[in-house]
Design a protein around this motif. Structure first.
Motif, short mmCIF file in Angstrom:
data_model
loop_
_atom_site.label_atom_id
_atom_site.label_comp_id
_atom_site.label_asym_id
_atom_site.label_seq_id
_atom_site.Cartn_x
_atom_site.Cartn_y
_atom_site.Cartn_z
N PHE A 294 1.49 -0.68 -0.43
CA PHE A 294 -0.06 -0.20 0.11
C PHE A 294 0.83 0.66 0.18
CE2 PHE A 294 -2.28 -3.69 2.17
CZ PHE A 294 -3.19 -3.54 1.19
N LEU A 295 0.66 2.15 -1.11
CA LEU A 295 1.39 2.97 -1.05
C LEU A 295 0.79 4.26 -1.25
CD1 LEU A 295 4.90 1.74 -3.88
CD2 LEU A 295 4.94 1.99 -0.71
N GLY A 296 1.43 5.64 -0.56
CA GLY A 296 0.64 6.90 -1.42
C GLY A 296 1.16 7.88 -0.20
N SER A 297 0.37 8.35 0.53
CA SER A 297 0.51 9.60 1.23
C SER A 297 0.36 8.28 3.01
CB SER A 297 -0.86 10.74 1.49
OG SER A 297 -0.74 11.03 0.19
N ASN A 298 -0.19 7.53 2.44
CA ASN A 298 -0.05 6.79 4.04
C ASN A 298 0.84 6.06 4.81
OD1 ASN A 298 -0.80 4.98 1.56
ND2 ASN A 298 -0.07 3.35 3.16
N GLN A 299 1.22 5.52 5.23
CA GLN A 299 2.82 5.19 5.99
C GLN A 299 2.10 3.65 4.82
OE1 GLN A 299 2.74 3.44 9.47
NE2 GLN A 299 4.84 2.86 10.09
N SER A 300 3.52 3.67 4.07
CA SER A 300 4.14 2.60 3.30
C SER A 300 3.68 1.61 4.21
CB SER A 300 5.81 2.90 2.47
OG SER A 300 5.17 3.96 2.50
N LEU A 301 2.95 0.56 3.66
CA LEU A 301 3.24 -0.66 4.03
C LEU A 301 3.36 -2.47 3.18
CD1 LEU A 301 -0.61 0.29 5.36
CD2 LEU A 301 1.81 0.04 6.98
N CYS A 302 3.56 -2.65 4.05
CA CYS A 302 3.14 -4.22 3.41
C CYS A 302 3.45 -5.46 3.87
CB CYS A 302 5.47 -4.51 2.83
SG CYS A 302 4.97 -7.13 1.70
N SER A 303 2.06 -6.06 3.69
CA SER A 303 1.12 -7.62 3.96
C SER A 303 1.14 -8.49 3.69
CB SER A 303 0.03 -6.76 5.00
OG SER A 303 0.13 -5.12 5.69
N HIS A 304 1.21 -9.58 4.52
CA HIS A 304 0.94 -11.42 3.57
C HIS A 304 -0.60 -10.69 2.94
CE1 HIS A 304 0.48 -15.33 3.38
NE2 HIS A 304 2.10 -15.13 3.69
N ALA A 305 -0.69 -11.34 1.96
CA ALA A 305 -2.57 -11.58 1.74
C ALA A 305 -2.91 -11.99 2.92
CB ALA A 305 -2.32 -12.18 0.55
N LYS A 306 -3.14 -13.59 3.53
CA LYS A 306 -3.84 -13.91 4.07
C LYS A 306 -4.23 -13.35 5.15
CE LYS A 306 -0.66 -15.68 7.73
NZ LYS A 306 0.21 -16.94 8.20
N GLU A 307 -3.79 -11.86 5.63
CA GLU A 307 -4.53 -10.87 6.38
C GLU A 307 -5.50 -10.60 6.04
OE1 GLU A 307 -1.69 -8.68 7.69
OE2 GLU A 307 0.11 -10.21 9.07
N TYR A 308 -5.88 -10.39 4.33
CA TYR A 308 -6.63 -9.75 4.16
C TYR A 308 -7.37 -10.71 2.61
CZ TYR A 308 -3.92 -6.26 6.59
OH TYR A 308 -3.55 -5.15 7.40
N PRO A 309 -7.81 -11.27 3.35
CA PRO A 309 -8.55 -12.81 1.89
C PRO A 309 -9.57 -11.90 0.86
CG PRO A 309 -10.05 -12.00 4.13
CD PRO A 309 -8.55 -11.36 4.26
N HIS A 310 -10.18 -10.47 1.54
CA HIS A 310 -10.25 -10.32 0.18
C HIS A 310 -10.02 -8.79 -1.12
CE1 HIS A 310 -14.40 -10.46 2.70
NE2 HIS A 310 -14.13 -10.55 3.52
N LEU A 311 -8.23 -8.98 -0.39
CA LEU A 311 -7.40 -8.53 -1.25
C LEU A 311 -6.39 -9.15 -2.58
CD1 LEU A 311 -6.63 -5.14 0.91
CD2 LEU A 311 -8.82 -5.39 -0.80
N LYS A 312 -5.72 -8.28 -3.52
CA LYS A 312 -5.21 -10.19 -4.06
C LYS A 312 -3.67 -9.93 -4.15
CE LYS A 312 -8.18 -8.20 -7.53
NZ LYS A 312 -9.39 -7.36 -9.09
#
Length: 415
Positions: A331-349
């Motif tokens: 997740f990039l942009g004005s937010n704090q840049s994030l890298c997460s495992h997809a299993k935490e967010y099953p609705h995302l790709k």
């Protein structure tokens, strides 16, 4: 025959809290409004602030049709928007320049900054911009600030005469990006602000009445905070560590300038969940709106494919290019840049990059007819799709990602 409906026994609050811990924030808020016992469990969770469920990032934006004091929270998991009424000044007239820990950093029409939690509606004023050396107030006959003098100088170097700007106009030029981090060494929060000219870095702890400059280095574009150390990356790929734990800030260069990077990209620094530090290069894309309002799709797709992701080796001070995110999401942009495992967010790709526009001078670029670069990049085939279509936000006020946080901040501990 008389039918007797027995009342369901109320669940103990501890069990309710265990259930609520597994909910996404929109469901948690809805659950808290069902009855008094559920609201009590919801309130305790807000006070404790420890949820087991990893919250899916949402897109926060404002829209003219929603109202002056309304922010829209688009759930990437549910693919629906929620309207949140926030305190004055009107959120629709503010710039959104950063988010982290569930808080958004906003800039109002006087170019002053506030922390806002969209879920709890809490708001905290940050130190005034006039405590930063590049900004000097101009007073009217009543003693009120009516304009600013904005200096384009850095240290002893002066590039051009200062600009005299209206209160609202300063944010066009001065503000870039800001984040809030928790500083465990003092049990409080710290806000880091990247501002112009030339991407300078200042910080303030909650309760401070002024901003403190961090260093003479410039061209910063992103930062993260770990164990009392701020890691900031420049437009040229340099990574500088600032140790903020002691009374004197320690400085250490952990990555030298990357020779083949010339400042034509947006550069991000990200902590990967597997332990590596990542550096992301995202191409600057300036695409003007067509008469019918659609962007030049082919040009946009062609340029976005040049986004590159690297692992940072702090020992050799070299970058190792990654060809895939595998089961991870950026997740990039004005937010704090994030890298997460997809299993935490099953609705995302997985192996996708969700991005919003954090270009400097975003309002000015929109006035010149350029479209905000927002979407989802498939890192495998480099195709791009929209997050929401049609776009509901104002083109001159860029949305950002936020990880919702229902916890209320105990201001007495920090002010």
């Amino acid at each position: 025959m008389e039918i007797v409906v027995e009342k369901m026994p109320e669940l103990p609050e501890e069990i309710l809290m265990d259930i609520f811990d597994l909910l996404e924030i929109p469901d948690l808020v809805r659950a808290g409004s069902v009855c008094s016992s559920w609201n009590s469990a919801y309130t305790r969770i807000r006070n404790i602030g420890q949820q087991k469920q990893a919250q899916t990032p949402c897109l926060l934006y404002t829209s003219e049709s929603a109202g002056e004091n309304v922010a829209c929270l688009f759930s990437l998991a549910e693919k629906r928007a929620y309207k949140l009424t926030l305190p004055e000044p009107p959120i629709h007239r503010r710039y959104l320049i950063g988010s982290s820990h569930g808080w958004v950093i906003t800039v109002d029409e006087r170019s002053e900054m506030h922390l806002v939690n969209p879920i709890t509606s809490e708001q905290i004023a940050l130190p005034s911009v006039i405590t930063i050396e590049q900004v000097a107030p101009i007073y009217d006959n009543t003693g009120a600030i009516c304009k600013y003098n904005y200096s384009m100088s850095i240290k002893k170097s002066v590039t051009r005469p200062p600009l005299t700007l209206g209160l609202e106009k300063l944010r066009y030029y001065f503000h870039h990006k800001a984040h809030i981090f928790y500083d465990a060494s003092v049990g409080s929060y710290i806000v880091v602000f990247i501002h112009n000219p030339f991407g300078q870095l200042v910080f303030a702890r909650l309760g401070d009445d002024k901003w403190t400059r961090l260093s003479s280095y410039t061209n910063f574009q992103d930062c993260i905070y770990q164990d009392g150390v701020l890691y900031a990356v420049t437009a040229f790929g340099e990574i500088i560590a600032f140790d903020l734990k002691g009374p004197v800030v320690g400085t250490k260069i952990i990555m030298d300038r990357v020779k083949n990077l010339y400042g034509g990209e947006r550069v991000y620094i990200v902590q990967a969940p597997w332990g590596d530090l990542l550096q992301v290069w995202r191409p600057e894309i300036w695409i003007q709106e067509e008469v019918d309002g659609h962007r030049h799709e082919a040009t946009f797709q062609h340029k976005m494919k040049w986004m590159e992701i690297y692992k940072v080796c702090t020992v050799t001070k070299k970058l190792v290019q990654m060809n895939s995110l595998d089961d991870h999401i950026l997740f990039l942009g004005s937010n704090q840049s994030l890298c997460s495992h997809a299993k935490e967010y099953p609705h995302l790709k997985p192996n996708h990059v969700y991005f919003t526009d954090d270009v400097e001078l975003v309002a000015s670029s929109c006035e010149w007819g350029y479209r905000l670069n927002i979407g989802v990049l498939n890192f495998a085939d480099k195709s791009v799709e929209e997050i929401i279509s049609p776009r509901p936000w104002s083109n001159c006020l860029a949305p950002l990602f936020i990880v919702p946080n229902p916890r209320k901040l105990d201001l007495a501990l920090h002010i």
